[in-house]
Design a protein around this motif. Structure first.
Motif, mmCIF file in Angstrom:
data_model
loop_
_atom_site.group_PDB
_atom_site.id
_atom_site.type_symbol
_atom_site.label_atom_id
_atom_site.label_comp_id
_atom_site.label_asym_id
_atom_site.label_seq_id
_atom_site.Cartn_x
_atom_site.Cartn_y
_atom_site.Cartn_z
ATOM 1 N N MET A 209 0.864 -1.172 0.000
ATOM 2 C CA MET A 209 0.000 0.000 0.000
ATOM 3 C C MET A 209 0.903 1.226 0.000
ATOM 4 O O MET A 209 1.445 1.620 1.026
ATOM 5 N N LEU A 210 1.118 1.783 -1.182
ATOM 6 C CA LEU A 210 2.129 2.809 -1.365
ATOM 7 C C LEU A 210 1.588 4.201 -1.063
ATOM 8 O O LEU A 210 0.462 4.543 -1.431
ATOM 9 N N GLU A 211 2.432 4.982 -0.405
ATOM 10 C CA GLU A 211 2.119 6.382 -0.151
ATOM 11 C C GLU A 211 2.125 7.133 -1.484
ATOM 12 O O GLU A 211 3.019 6.946 -2.310
ATOM 13 N N GLU A 212 1.130 7.955 -1.714
ATOM 14 C CA GLU A 212 1.036 8.626 -3.011
ATOM 15 C C GLU A 212 0.866 10.136 -2.838
ATOM 16 O O GLU A 212 -0.131 10.601 -2.270
ATOM 17 N N PRO A 213 1.832 10.918 -3.339
ATOM 18 C CA PRO A 213 1.698 12.383 -3.279
ATOM 19 C C PRO A 213 0.618 12.872 -4.236
ATOM 20 O O PRO A 213 0.101 12.123 -5.078
ATOM 21 N N LEU A 214 0.282 14.144 -4.137
ATOM 22 C CA LEU A 214 -0.598 14.753 -5.121
ATOM 23 C C LEU A 214 0.105 14.795 -6.473
ATOM 24 O O LEU A 214 1.338 14.847 -6.554
ATOM 25 N N ILE A 215 -0.666 14.810 -7.539
ATOM 26 C CA ILE A 215 -0.073 14.831 -8.869
ATOM 27 C C ILE A 215 0.720 16.112 -9.097
ATOM 28 O O ILE A 215 1.706 16.134 -9.834
ATOM 29 N N PHE A 216 0.331 17.186 -8.405
ATOM 30 C CA PHE A 216 1.086 18.438 -8.524
ATOM 31 C C PHE A 216 2.447 18.328 -7.856
ATOM 32 O O PHE A 216 3.403 18.982 -8.254
ATOM 33 N N THR B 182 8.053 18.649 -18.255
ATOM 34 C CA THR B 182 7.965 17.212 -18.517
ATOM 35 C C THR B 182 6.630 16.890 -19.197
ATOM 36 O O THR B 182 5.605 17.470 -18.863
ATOM 37 N N CYS B 183 6.684 15.962 -20.143
ATOM 38 C CA CYS B 183 5.459 15.582 -20.839
ATOM 39 C C CYS B 183 5.551 14.115 -21.249
ATOM 40 O O CYS B 183 6.643 13.622 -21.553
ATOM 41 N N GLY B 184 4.420 13.431 -21.238
ATOM 42 C CA GLY B 184 4.411 12.023 -21.597
ATOM 43 C C GLY B 184 4.414 11.771 -23.090
ATOM 44 O O GLY B 184 4.625 10.649 -23.534
ATOM 45 N N VAL B 185 4.164 12.811 -23.880
ATOM 46 C CA VAL B 185 4.140 12.669 -25.343
ATOM 47 C C VAL B 185 4.874 13.849 -25.974
ATOM 48 O O VAL B 185 5.021 14.917 -25.361
ATOM 49 N N ASP B 186 5.342 13.650 -27.190
ATOM 50 C CA ASP B 186 5.971 14.726 -27.952
ATOM 51 C C ASP B 186 4.966 15.260 -28.955
ATOM 52 O O ASP B 186 4.424 14.513 -29.774
ATOM 53 N N PRO C 50 4.857 6.560 -17.681
ATOM 54 C CA PRO C 50 4.890 5.607 -16.547
ATOM 55 C C PRO C 50 4.497 6.253 -15.228
ATOM 56 O O PRO C 50 3.793 5.646 -14.417
ATOM 57 N N GLU C 51 4.940 7.488 -15.000
ATOM 58 C CA GLU C 51 4.569 8.165 -13.753
ATOM 59 C C GLU C 51 3.058 8.388 -13.678
ATOM 60 O O GLU C 51 2.450 8.220 -12.616
ATOM 61 N N THR C 52 2.469 8.759 -14.791
ATOM 62 C CA THR C 52 1.028 9.005 -14.813
ATOM 63 C C THR C 52 0.254 7.720 -14.549
ATOM 64 O O THR C 52 -0.676 7.688 -13.727
ATOM 65 N N VAL C 53 0.641 6.635 -15.243
ATOM 66 C CA VAL C 53 -0.056 5.363 -15.070
ATOM 67 C C VAL C 53 0.068 4.869 -13.633
ATOM 68 O O VAL C 53 -0.906 4.427 -13.007
#
Length: 518
Positions: A31-38, A45-49, A78-81
């Motif tokens: 059960m992993l600790e998860e920060p806010l997405i901000f 940084t962007c997941g796509v070009d 990967p970070e988003t998923v």
């Protein structure tokens, strides 16, 4: 605090207290600790070009160009998923365990329903398609409408309302239209204390003044008080049956007869129809309008499943005023779908208008119809019987450790009602609810209905097994004993959840609604 709870679960920490183990990351095993997405994101940084537009910005749009980058989090794919997958593991769901929410009927959604809802012709149609191309879908909607009319003993049904509250508004607007057609300006809607909280809100939204009708000592409508208030200014009554105390209103027919004799109409909140489906037809009790929550009685997804559906069945007296399109019995006794072009010819010229631009939510209709066809009339009656049996099993299994204010009034219907009466000073319903989270359960409905102080309203539904109910009852008994023995650790529960107890007063008075970075 012991790391072993009433259900027998123990954290895999060599017997150590889970609440006292601190890790550098804040994680607890898987059960992993998860920060806010901000907090995770980084500027740039962007997941796509995405290539810059070759033609640049049009002069006509130049004034809309951003003067500074949007304050959006930047993450790789990967970070988003992983972020949203980790968050999903912190969700409670009906596929993980029971939702014992009283008044909400959160039950299992059969996978057969999901399969049918995804069939081509249902899942891929669009509301703007020509009607000729969706005749099969319209026929499926009409089949569901016929079932709803037959199960409720009513004259017609409007399928367009999108949810229970939307359905309530539809029914109340039908009452308003019927009164206007009679040339009467009745402004008062009577609402018993044992009714759902949305009822007075809906009536007020439609322009009625609300007056409460008290409950008797056994939790039912005070018939004498209701009869005393009836008069030429009363448009009708909005009653919930079975009511929010988990009790059947035994005087329902007498209530309806009295309201009709005074020139009013009877609206019944159908949220608790699951307790009587296949056993009692509201139309036989004198009900003029009732919304049906497809997610409650007919197992369609509740909440996060997408747009809901709250069809409204109407009596013969209110049927001419139902919104179009509409399904109703006609003079030959056959049920027909009435569309706008046919309304006048089929005796439906007084319709007050439309409730929505489109007919309804196809995914909910197909799931509900599948549920009905897979059970049949006899199977639906068994649904009601099992729901009532399960609720009474919970009531009788807990009434020796929790106060059951109406337990001596006889069997309950679909839900069992308890209170925190008998707890020592400082211990309340909220402590039991938070303790349930440590036990691995979603809390029950708390502090509702308002007629019971410290209410705990539990609806197990018919889809819970005896083994599952026994596990829940064991946890509730343990929590009740801890509260009665003034266990201080209960005041700070939950201890095993990803987050601790909120200061709910400050959260309500000073909510933080936006992210503010450094």
């Amino acid at each position: 605090m012991s790391a072993v709870n009433a259900s027998g679960w123990r954290p895999a920490m060599g017997g150590a207290d889970a609440a006292s183990v601190v890790t550098a990351s804040g994680d607890r095993g898987l059960m992993l600790e998860e920060p806010l997405i901000f907090e995770l994101g980084r500027p740039g940084t962007c997941g796509v070009d995405i290539d810059a537009p070759a033609l640049g910005v049009s002069p006509a749009l130049a004034k809309f160009r951003r003067r500074a980058p949007a304050a959006l989090p930047g993450l790789t794919e990967p970070e988003t998923v992983r972020h949203y997958t980790r968050l999903s593991r912190q969700n409670y769901a009906i596929d993980l365990g029971p939702f014992p929410l009283g008044s909400c009927t959160m039950k299992h959604n059969p996978r057969l329903n999901e399969k049918v809802a995804r069939m081509p012709g249902f899942a891929d149609i669009h509301p703007l398609q020509p009607q000729q191309s969706v005749r099969g879908a319209l026929e499926a909607i009409n089949q569901l409408a016929v079932w709803l009319i037959e199960l409720t003993g009513m004259h017609g049904v409007a399928m367009t309302p999108k949810a229970g509250a939307h359905g309530e508004l539809c029914g109340v607007l039908c009452i308003k239209a019927a009164l206007q057609a009679r040339g009467e300006d009745r402004r008062v809607m009577l609402v018993p204390e044992s009714a759902h909280g949305t009822n007075p809100a809906t009536a007020a939204f439609a322009g009625f003044a609300i007056e409460n009708i008290p409950a008797t000592a056994e939790g039912r409508v005070d018939l004498a008080a209701l009869e005393a208030r009836l008069g030429p200014d009363v448009a009708g009554v909005m009653i919930t049956n079975p009511n929010t105390c988990g009790l059947f209103e035994r005087d329902m027919k007498r209530i309806a007869d009295a309201v009709h004799a005074a020139g009013g109409y009877v609206y019944c909140d159908g949220a608790n129809f699951n307790a009587i489906v296949g056993k009692v037809r509201p139309g036989d009790l004198g009900v003029d309008a009732m919304h049906i929550n497809l997610h409650k009685t007919f197992s369609t997804p509740h909440g996060g499943g997408g747009p809901g559906s709250g069809p409204v069945v109407l009596s013969e007296a209110l049927s001419p005023f139902g919104p179009l399109p509409y399904t109703a019995r006609t003079a030959d006794g056959v049920v027909h779908l009435i569309e706008e072009e046919d309304a006048a010819a089929m005796g439906h010229a007084q319709a007050f208008g439309r409730m929505a631009a489109f007919h309804g939510q196809m995914g909910m209709f197909t799931r509900a119809l599948t549920y009905i066809l897979s059970h049949g009339a006899d199977g639906l009656a068994r649904v009601a019987e099992d729901a009532v049996l399960n609720a009474n099993y919970v009531l009788r299994s807990l009434e020796d450790v929790l106060d059951a204010p109406f337990g001596k009034s006889g069997p309950c219907m679909h839900e069992a009602l308890f209170s925190d009466d008998g707890f020592p000073d400082g211990f309340t319903t909220l402590d039991v609810a938070k303790g349930l989270i440590d036990e691995g359960f979603h809390p029950m409905t708390v502090y509702f209905p308002l007629v019971v102080h410290g209410a705990m309203l539990i609806e197990p539904t018919e889809t819970e097994s005896k083994a599952g109910l026994d596990r829940f009852i064991t946890s509730m008994r343990s929590l009740a004993e801890r509260a009665r023995n003034a266990d201080p650790s209960l005041k700070s529960a939950p201890h095993l959840a990803p987050r601790r107890r909120l200061d709910e007063t400050q959260a309500a008075r000073k909510p933080v609604l936006s992210w503010q970075g450094d």
